[in-house]
Scaffold this motif. Structure first.
Motif, PDB file in Angstrom:
ATOM      1  N   PHE A  73      65.822  80.645  70.691  1.00 54.59           N
ATOM      2  CA  PHE A  73      65.961  82.090  70.902  1.00 54.59           C
ATOM      3  C   PHE A  73      64.638  82.703  71.358  1.00 54.59           C
ATOM      4  CE2 PHE A  73      65.663  86.480  69.353  1.00 54.59           C
ATOM      5  CZ  PHE A  73      66.759  87.038  69.976  1.00 54.59           C
ATOM      6  N   ILE A  74      63.541  82.298  70.712  1.00 53.39           N
ATOM      7  CA  ILE A  74      62.230  82.822  71.100  1.00 53.39           C
ATOM      8  C   ILE A  74      61.893  82.415  72.528  1.00 53.39           C
ATOM      9  CG2 ILE A  74      59.743  82.669  70.641  1.00 53.39           C
ATOM     10  CD1 ILE A  74      60.461  82.365  67.659  1.00 53.39           C
ATOM     11  N   GLY A  75      62.081  81.131  72.846  1.00 52.15           N
ATOM     12  CA  GLY A  75      61.795  80.654  74.189  1.00 52.15           C
ATOM     13  C   GLY A  75      62.625  81.367  75.238  1.00 52.15           C
ATOM     14  N   THR A  76      63.928  81.523  74.977  1.00 56.03           N
ATOM     15  CA  THR A  76      64.809  82.205  75.926  1.00 56.03           C
ATOM     16  C   THR A  76      64.413  83.665  76.092  1.00 56.03           C
ATOM     17  OG1 THR A  76      66.650  80.735  75.327  1.00 56.03           O
ATOM     18  CG2 THR A  76      67.208  82.788  76.435  1.00 56.03           C
ATOM     19  N   SER A  77      64.057  84.321  75.003  1.00 54.61           N
ATOM     20  CA  SER A  77      63.649  85.731  75.063  1.00 54.61           C
ATOM     21  C   SER A  77      62.399  85.909  75.918  1.00 54.61           C
ATOM     22  CB  SER A  77      63.399  86.267  73.650  1.00 54.61           C
ATOM     23  OG  SER A  77      64.576  86.201  72.868  1.00 54.61           O
ATOM     24  N   LEU A  78      61.436  85.002  75.772  1.00 56.10           N
ATOM     25  CA  LEU A  78      60.218  85.083  76.574  1.00 56.10           C
ATOM     26  C   LEU A  78      60.509  84.825  78.052  1.00 56.10           C
ATOM     27  CD1 LEU A  78      57.736  83.258  74.150  1.00 56.10           C
ATOM     28  CD2 LEU A  78      57.610  85.658  74.876  1.00 56.10           C
ATOM     29  N   VAL A  79      61.419  83.907  78.326  1.00 56.63           N
ATOM     30  CA  VAL A  79      61.811  83.645  79.716  1.00 56.63           C
ATOM     31  C   VAL A  79      62.424  84.892  80.336  1.00 56.63           C
ATOM     32  CG1 VAL A  79      63.452  82.387  81.174  1.00 56.63           C
ATOM     33  CG2 VAL A  79      62.117  81.154  79.463  1.00 56.63           C
ATOM     34  N   VAL A  80      63.324  85.534  79.606  1.00 53.62           N
ATOM     35  CA  VAL A  80      63.973  86.740  80.116  1.00 53.62           C
ATOM     36  C   VAL A  80      62.953  87.856  80.317  1.00 53.62           C
ATOM     37  CG1 VAL A  80      65.643  88.556  79.553  1.00 53.62           C
ATOM     38  CG2 VAL A  80      66.219  86.159  79.138  1.00 53.62           C
ATOM     39  N   ALA A  81      61.991  87.978  79.392  1.00 53.91           N
ATOM     40  CA  ALA A  81      60.973  89.026  79.495  1.00 53.91           C
ATOM     41  C   ALA A  81      60.116  88.857  80.753  1.00 53.91           C
ATOM     42  CB  ALA A  81      60.091  89.021  78.256  1.00 53.91           C
ATOM     43  N   ALA A  82      59.856  87.608  81.134  1.00 53.29           N
ATOM     44  CA  ALA A  82      59.005  87.347  82.299  1.00 53.29           C
ATOM     45  C   ALA A  82      59.803  87.129  83.585  1.00 53.29           C
ATOM     46  CB  ALA A  82      58.140  86.114  82.033  1.00 53.29           C
ATOM     47  N   PHE A  83      61.115  87.151  83.488  1.00 54.16           N
ATOM     48  CA  PHE A  83      61.981  86.739  84.588  1.00 54.16           C
ATOM     49  C   PHE A  83      61.703  87.509  85.877  1.00 54.16           C
ATOM     50  CE2 PHE A  83      65.956  86.623  87.004  1.00 54.16           C
ATOM     51  CZ  PHE A  83      66.269  85.277  86.957  1.00 54.16           C
ATOM     52  N   ASN A  84      61.550  88.814  85.796  1.00 53.07           N
ATOM     53  CA  ASN A  84      61.376  89.642  86.990  1.00 53.07           C
ATOM     54  C   ASN A  84      59.925  89.788  87.424  1.00 53.07           C
ATOM     55  OD1 ASN A  84      64.149  90.255  87.388  1.00 53.07           O
ATOM     56  ND2 ASN A  84      64.048  91.779  85.761  1.00 53.07           N
ATOM     57  N   PHE A  85      59.023  89.048  86.789  1.00 52.06           N
ATOM     58  CA  PHE A  85      57.606  89.127  87.140  1.00 52.06           C
ATOM     59  C   PHE A  85      57.100  87.801  87.727  1.00 52.06           C
ATOM     60  CE2 PHE A  85      58.379  92.160  83.723  1.00 52.06           C
ATOM     61  CZ  PHE A  85      57.888  93.328  84.294  1.00 52.06           C
ATOM     62  N   SER A  86      57.202  86.742  86.942  1.00 50.36           N
ATOM     63  CA  SER A  86      56.745  85.426  87.418  1.00 50.36           C
ATOM     64  C   SER A  86      57.882  84.421  87.516  1.00 50.36           C
ATOM     65  CB  SER A  86      55.671  84.874  86.482  1.00 50.36           C
ATOM     66  OG  SER A  86      56.211  84.623  85.193  1.00 50.36           O
ATOM     67  N   GLY A  87      59.038  84.781  87.025  1.00 56.12           N
ATOM     68  CA  GLY A  87      60.165  83.852  86.976  1.00 56.12           C
ATOM     69  C   GLY A  87      60.372  83.274  85.603  1.00 56.12           C
ATOM     70  N   GLY A  88      59.319  83.288  84.770  1.00 56.43           N
ATOM     71  CA  GLY A  88      59.443  82.796  83.398  1.00 56.43           C
ATOM     72  C   GLY A  88      59.731  81.311  83.308  1.00 56.43           C
ATOM     73  N   TYR A  89      58.927  80.499  83.975  1.00 62.55           N
ATOM     74  CA  TYR A  89      59.175  79.054  83.958  1.00 62.55           C
ATOM     75  C   TYR A  89      58.530  78.380  82.748  1.00 62.55           C
ATOM     76  CZ  TYR A  89      61.264  79.462  88.525  1.00 62.55           C
ATOM     77  OH  TYR A  89      62.107  79.803  89.556  1.00 62.55           O
ATOM     78  N   PHE A  90      57.278  78.669  82.470  1.00 61.48           N
ATOM     79  CA  PHE A  90      56.566  78.113  81.316  1.00 61.48           C
ATOM     80  C   PHE A  90      56.605  76.590  81.282  1.00 61.48           C
ATOM     81  CE2 PHE A  90      58.557  82.045  79.136  1.00 61.48           C
ATOM     82  CZ  PHE A  90      57.801  82.900  79.919  1.00 61.48           C
ATOM     83  N   ASN A  91      56.738  75.989  82.435  1.00 67.10           N
ATOM     84  CA  ASN A  91      56.803  74.534  82.548  1.00 67.10           C
ATOM     85  C   ASN A  91      56.422  74.160  83.978  1.00 67.10           C
ATOM     86  OD1 ASN A  91      57.578  71.834  82.977  1.00 67.10           O
ATOM     87  ND2 ASN A  91      59.228  71.961  81.499  1.00 67.10           N
ATOM     88  N   PRO A  92      55.249  73.567  84.174  1.00 67.62           N
ATOM     89  CA  PRO A  92      54.804  73.257  85.541  1.00 67.62           C
ATOM     90  C   PRO A  92      55.754  72.361  86.330  1.00 67.62           C
ATOM     91  CG  PRO A  92      52.990  73.061  83.981  1.00 67.62           C
ATOM     92  CD  PRO A  92      54.230  73.230  83.163  1.00 67.62           C
ATOM     93  N   VAL A  93      56.334  71.377  85.682  1.00 69.42           N
ATOM     94  CA  VAL A  93      57.257  70.474  86.370  1.00 69.42           C
ATOM     95  C   VAL A  93      58.494  71.220  86.840  1.00 69.42           C
ATOM     96  CG1 VAL A  93      58.862  68.550  86.004  1.00 69.42           C
ATOM     97  CG2 VAL A  93      56.477  68.330  85.313  1.00 69.42           C
ATOM     98  N   LEU A  94      59.044  72.054  85.977  1.00 70.75           N
ATOM     99  CA  LEU A  94      60.226  72.843  86.338  1.00 70.75           C
ATOM    100  C   LEU A  94      59.911  73.775  87.501  1.00 70.75           C
ATOM    101  CD1 LEU A  94      63.116  73.804  85.762  1.00 70.75           C
ATOM    102  CD2 LEU A  94      62.154  75.396  84.083  1.00 70.75           C
ATOM    103  N   ALA A  95      58.788  74.475  87.428  1.00 73.10           N
ATOM    104  CA  ALA A  95      58.419  75.408  88.497  1.00 73.10           C
ATOM    105  C   ALA A  95      58.206  74.681  89.816  1.00 73.10           C
ATOM    106  CB  ALA A  95      57.152  76.175  88.099  1.00 73.10           C
ATOM    107  N   THR A  96      57.566  73.512  89.771  1.00 74.44           N
ATOM    108  CA  THR A  96      57.306  72.759  90.994  1.00 74.44           C
ATOM    109  C   THR A  96      58.592  72.223  91.605  1.00 74.44           C
ATOM    110  OG1 THR A  96      55.065  72.159  90.305  1.00 74.44           O
ATOM    111  CG2 THR A  96      56.118  70.739  91.932  1.00 74.44           C
ATOM    112  N   ALA A  97      59.468  71.695  90.766  1.00 70.05           N
ATOM    113  CA  ALA A  97      60.737  71.162  91.269  1.00 70.05           C
ATOM    114  C   ALA A  97      61.584  72.253  91.905  1.00 70.05           C
ATOM    115  CB  ALA A  97      61.510  70.497  90.125  1.00 70.05           C
ATOM    116  N   LEU A  98      61.565  73.448  91.335  1.00 70.57           N
ATOM    117  CA  LEU A  98      62.435  74.522  91.809  1.00 70.57           C
ATOM    118  C   LEU A  98      61.807  75.381  92.901  1.00 70.57           C
ATOM    119  CD1 LEU A  98      64.039  73.668  89.277  1.00 70.57           C
ATOM    120  CD2 LEU A  98      64.487  76.097  88.848  1.00 70.57           C
TER     121      LEU A  98
END
Length: 266
Positions: A189-214
């Motif tokens: 829940f905490i991780g998902t909430s932080l992702v949603v909070a950052a979604f419209n700013f940086s995308g909220g990836y918090f994972n270099p591999v995920l961000a690079t792949a996508l």
């Protein structure tokens, strides 16, 4: 958009999770458990599963909103926490282990490489599925040029990814230390909430591999800016969580540990 399209996206993600479980089963049966090879295979499978599902989550977010995206992500993170075992599909967890002396630089580098290979190679499978256009939300997406999610300057984006990753890692460490009931649900829940909070700013990836792949090579930022935001930012936040979590004031706030008991345990 119709619920049928959402159902197809959900079935695809379920299918990815099932395929990953089959791959893990076959790996356990066919590969010797000695050495680092099984660990690398497990990391590659976890990263492929993560990235395949998150490619489809982009479709969900674009067509059904961030709320639906958040629900799907929350359920997926709970599942991954149960089945991944020692895999993390995220390089900065190994960097944390390196800082704390729990792993070697060689193992950190190899595990990160395996995650990158798994995460980046799985796109061809996702692309083939989108090419079939089984859902109206997949029309034209298979060969569409991607756009970056970064909506702020690279340095602000790096700060957002770094601070959010720091908070996420501190929360995970605190939950791991206290082991509360439903700890995995709280962590998700905490991780998902932080992702949603950052979604419209940086995308909220918090994972270099995920961000690079996508998002590597997408329009909207240079490759250097991508590295600054999603690699340097996120990894710096994760590494900083190691010494910060050891601070007495932080431990008292997060886990209620007294300074005296901390010193005794050390």
């Amino acid at each position: 958009m119709s619920l049928a399209s959402l159902g197809i996206s959900a079935l695809f993600m379920v299918g990815c999770c099932a395929a990953a479980q089959i791959a893990r089963f076959l790996s356990q049966r066919l590969v010797t458990r000695e050495g680092i090879v099984p660990t690398l295979i497990n990391e590659a499978i976890a990263a492929a599963e993560l990235c395949a599902c998150c490619f489809e989550l982009i479709i969900v977010a674009d067509n059904f909103g961030v709320s639906t995206y958040a629900v799907c992500l929350f359920l997926l993170t709970i599942w991954w926490g149960r089945v991944w075992g020692d895999a993390s599909a995220c390089p900065y967890t190994h960097m944390e282990d390196l800082v704390e002396g729990r792993t070697s630089f060689k193992e950190m580098a190899l595990r990160s490489w395996a995650e990158l290979m798994g995460g980046c190679c799985v796109y061809r499978i996702v692309q083939a599925f989108w090419w079939l256009e089984l859902a109206e939300t997949h029309r034209g997406r298979a060969f569409e040029a991607c756009n970056a999610d970064l909506q702020v300057s690279p340095y602000v984006g790096a700060a957002i990814e770094g601070v959010a990753t720091l908070l996420c890692r501190l929360a995970s460490k605190a939950i791991g230390a206290k082991e509360p009931r439903f700890g995995s649900y709280i962590d998700s829940f905490i991780g998902t909430s932080l992702v949603v909070a950052a979604f419209n700013f940086s995308g909220g990836y918090f994972n270099p591999v995920l961000a690079t792949a996508l998002k590597w090579g997408c329009r909207g930022h240079t490759n250097l800016e991508h590295i600054i935001v999603y690699w340097i930012g996120a990894c710096a936040g994760a590494i900083l969580s190691v010494p910060i979590f050891k601070l007495g004031a932080v431990r008292r706030i997060l886990i209620g540990e007294e300074t005296g008991s901390k010193a005794k345990n050390e």
